[in-house]
Structure formats: C-alpha cells, structure tokens
Design a protein around this motif. Structure first.
Motif, PDB file in Angstrom:
ATOM      1  N   THR A  51       0.841  -1.200   0.000  1.00 56.53           N
ATOM      2  CA  THR A  51       0.000   0.000   0.000  1.00 56.53           C
ATOM      3  C   THR A  51       0.873   1.246   0.000  1.00 56.53           C
ATOM      4  O   THR A  51       0.640   2.191  -0.759  1.00 56.53           O
ATOM      5  CB  THR A  51      -0.939  -0.008   1.220  1.00 56.53           C
ATOM      6  N   LEU A  52       1.895   1.241   0.855  1.00 58.79           N
ATOM      7  CA  LEU A  52       2.792   2.396   0.931  1.00 58.79           C
ATOM      8  C   LEU A  52       3.579   2.580  -0.365  1.00 58.79           C
ATOM      9  O   LEU A  52       3.786   3.701  -0.824  1.00 58.79           O
ATOM     10  CB  LEU A  52       3.773   2.230   2.107  1.00 58.79           C
ATOM     11  N   GLU A  53       4.005   1.477  -0.947  1.00 59.09           N
ATOM     12  CA  GLU A  53       4.828   1.558  -2.154  1.00 59.09           C
ATOM     13  C   GLU A  53       4.026   1.990  -3.371  1.00 59.09           C
ATOM     14  O   GLU A  53       4.506   2.751  -4.202  1.00 59.09           O
ATOM     15  CB  GLU A  53       5.450   0.182  -2.464  1.00 59.09           C
ATOM     16  N   THR A  54       2.798   1.466  -3.479  1.00 58.00           N
ATOM     17  CA  THR A  54       2.038   1.658  -4.717  1.00 58.00           C
ATOM     18  C   THR A  54       1.033   2.796  -4.630  1.00 58.00           C
ATOM     19  O   THR A  54       0.562   3.289  -5.659  1.00 58.00           O
ATOM     20  CB  THR A  54       1.244   0.382  -5.075  1.00 58.00           C
ATOM     21  N   GLY A  55       0.645   3.174  -3.394  1.00 58.17           N
ATOM     22  CA  GLY A  55      -0.388   4.187  -3.259  1.00 58.17           C
ATOM     23  C   GLY A  55      -1.777   3.670  -3.590  1.00 58.17           C
ATOM     24  O   GLY A  55      -2.711   4.458  -3.773  1.00 58.17           O
ATOM     25  N   LYS A  56      -1.924   2.349  -3.655  1.00 59.86           N
ATOM     26  CA  LYS A  56      -3.230   1.726  -3.876  1.00 59.86           C
ATOM     27  C   LYS A  56      -3.533   0.809  -2.699  1.00 59.86           C
ATOM     28  O   LYS A  56      -2.688  -0.013  -2.308  1.00 59.86           O
ATOM     29  CB  LYS A  56      -3.227   0.904  -5.162  1.00 59.86           C
ATOM     30  N   THR A 113      -4.725  -0.629  14.214  1.00 63.40           N
ATOM     31  CA  THR A 113      -5.809  -0.368  13.259  1.00 63.40           C
ATOM     32  C   THR A 113      -5.405   0.855  12.438  1.00 63.40           C
ATOM     33  O   THR A 113      -4.817   1.790  12.983  1.00 63.40           O
ATOM     34  CB  THR A 113      -7.142  -0.064  13.977  1.00 63.40           C
ATOM     35  N   VAL A 114      -5.732   0.837  11.156  1.00 64.04           N
ATOM     36  CA  VAL A 114      -5.421   1.989  10.311  1.00 64.04           C
ATOM     37  C   VAL A 114      -6.662   2.424   9.550  1.00 64.04           C
ATOM     38  O   VAL A 114      -7.613   1.649   9.370  1.00 64.04           O
ATOM     39  CB  VAL A 114      -4.281   1.694   9.299  1.00 64.04           C
ATOM     40  N   ILE A 115      -6.625   3.670   9.121  1.00 64.49           N
ATOM     41  CA  ILE A 115      -7.645   4.185   8.203  1.00 64.49           C
ATOM     42  C   ILE A 115      -6.948   4.556   6.903  1.00 64.49           C
ATOM     43  O   ILE A 115      -5.961   5.293   6.919  1.00 64.49           O
ATOM     44  CB  ILE A 115      -8.347   5.434   8.777  1.00 64.49           C
ATOM     45  N   PHE A 116      -7.451   4.005   5.815  1.00 64.25           N
ATOM     46  CA  PHE A 116      -7.008   4.449   4.498  1.00 64.25           C
ATOM     47  C   PHE A 116      -8.012   5.496   4.028  1.00 64.25           C
ATOM     48  O   PHE A 116      -9.186   5.180   3.802  1.00 64.25           O
ATOM     49  CB  PHE A 116      -7.003   3.296   3.485  1.00 64.25           C
ATOM     50  N   LYS A 117      -7.569   6.720   3.885  1.00 59.63           N
ATOM     51  CA  LYS A 117      -8.419   7.732   3.257  1.00 59.63           C
ATOM     52  C   LYS A 117      -8.178   7.627   1.760  1.00 59.63           C
ATOM     53  O   LYS A 117      -7.040   7.793   1.301  1.00 59.63           O
ATOM     54  CB  LYS A 117      -8.047   9.129   3.760  1.00 59.63           C
ATOM     55  N   VAL A 118      -9.243   7.318   1.030  1.00 52.84           N
ATOM     56  CA  VAL A 118      -9.062   6.954  -0.377  1.00 52.84           C
ATOM     57  C   VAL A 118      -9.989   7.711  -1.310  1.00 52.84           C
ATOM     58  O   VAL A 118     -11.056   8.186  -0.910  1.00 52.84           O
ATOM     59  CB  VAL A 118      -9.306   5.433  -0.590  1.00 52.84           C
TER      60      VAL A 118
END
Lengths: 146, 146
Positions: free
Chosen positions: A60-65, A100-105
């Motif tokens: 996720t960090l590498e690709t931004g997806k 726990t994380v939140i992905f703001k997308v």
C-alpha cells in the motif's frame, strides 16, 4: 499518490512529531493481520473494512493503492485489481495502539462494495431489521457478466 | 436513544427493505467477536475501532450506549462507564457480510481516545513516521489522577 503519505509536503497542521522514523504497526494481536478501514477522503463516508498483512501494508505504501489480505482466498488482495476500481490512497491514519489503520481513499468506479453499493455499509439497523439506505451504483450481475 | 435504531421513525430515505425481522450478525468468523467502528454521527470522523460480542451487541441495542468487548480484560466494556464519556448511539450500519458494524455516535466528553484525543486515529503516516495531527481534548494524567 497524493502528497501526504510519503512526500515531504503536508496538508494538515501538525502539532507535534511522532516518535521517530520508520515506525511500525503491531500485527501481532491478530495473527499477522490488522483491520484497515477505507474511508472516502472527501465525505468521510466509511466504504469498507478489511484486513491487512505486513506485506499488504508495504505494498500500500509503495504503490499508493489500498492493498488488503483476503482471508477467504488467503492471498494478497489489491482492491480493484480485476475491476479497475482501485482505491487511491490520499492519507493514512494510525490509531493509538498501532493496530488499526484508516485508508483515506479516492474510490475509483464510485463503488467499494461487490454488491454494487458505494459503501459496504449500505444498511442500517431498524427495529431488528437491516434496511437498505443506498441505491446501488452498479448492478453486480451486469458488471460480473462481462 | 435517537429515533433511528429501535423506533419506527426514520431519518433517511429507504429504497428497499431488508430480508425480514430480527436479522443476525455473523459472529462466527472472529471467534465470537466482530469489529465495530465508532464514527461521529455529525462529522463522520472515525473515533475508534473495537470489538463486540453477541452480548455487547444486545446491550448496545437495549441501552443505546456503545458497548464493546474488551479483549485485554476479557469482559463486557461499556464505553465511558468509568469516565462518564459514553457513546450515545444515533444510528447503526451493517456491512454486506454482516460481520462489521458502524456505530454512529454522539461522543460525550468530546474524546473517545484514552490518550485524550477526540479520535484514536490522531496520527497520520508521513515518510515512515506517525505524526500527530490533533490537539488533545484532555490531559490523560490529569483526568486519570482524579
């Protein structure tokens, strides 16, 4: 990818700094998985909740997806890989326990749910029933026919 | 409790009905627990994520106060029971798999996080660091001294 997650730019005012570089999430409590909440970066609507492994996190960090771990298929799951409806990471938030994380997308294709709704949380509890509150963005039978 | 969860009133337009009365959540995947996301009912800010048992779920519906299961203490956890900072249920959303819920709440005391922040997600990822983005609502050492 948006400026926020990896670059030096910053969209929000920071009051104080975290405790150093390359901080880690705690994957130990959930047998190597932790929950990731996907939230629309503009409206704050919660779109879905899924799990990430350490590999998902790095991807996720590498690709931004947004990249999850499919518990049913037991494999890495790049959200939108087959449909093209990727979740473009705009920001990532971490909770107080680092578990726990939140992905703001930005949800491409306008729908996160495989049932065709914008959000997987398309029903509300009312008098013991789960009542649908959204209109589907797409018709799953038509989309999955292709 | 707000009008929405148990009463016949409704704040949102329903497009279609769910599949009958007294529908059930699926607690089987997570050994009797499933994730509950607490979200501010006005701003949609995600405040915290915790787990609920079937007993928590029933208590939440009965009392209108968010009630979780503490995995560390292995017991029912009425959020705010000791501090008075209850989470008043305004609405409950259910996901497509019936294994995750959203509690839309009014957070009394204005802070959900034991570290004094409004949200447990008070840090964002930036260049490998977790950077604080909120100001604490209260000072934990002062609150917990009392």
């Amino acid at each position: 990818m948006h400026d926020s997650v990896l670059s030096k730019d910053s969209r929000e005012k920071k009051e104080e700094k975290g405790n150093g570089q390359m901080e880690k999430l705690n994957f130990s409590k959930g047998n190597g998985l932790l929950p990731a909440i996907a939230q629309d970066y503009e409206s704050n609507e919660v779109l879905m909740m899924a799990y990430i492994s350490e590999e998902s996190w790095q991807k996720t960090l590498e690709t931004g997806k947004a990249t999850y771990w499919s518990r049913s298929r037991n494999q890495l799951w790049i959200k939108g890989e087959s449909s093209g409806h990727y979740q473009v990471i705009k920001d990532i938030l971490v909770d107080c326990d680092e578990d726990t994380v939140i992905f703001k997308v930005e949800q491409l294709g306008k729908a996160a749910c495989h049932k065709g709704y914008k959000s997987c949380f398309f029903r509300r509890v009312q008098e013991g029933s789960f009542v649908v509150t959204q209109k589907p963005v797409f018709e799953p039978s038509e989309v999955y026919k292709k």
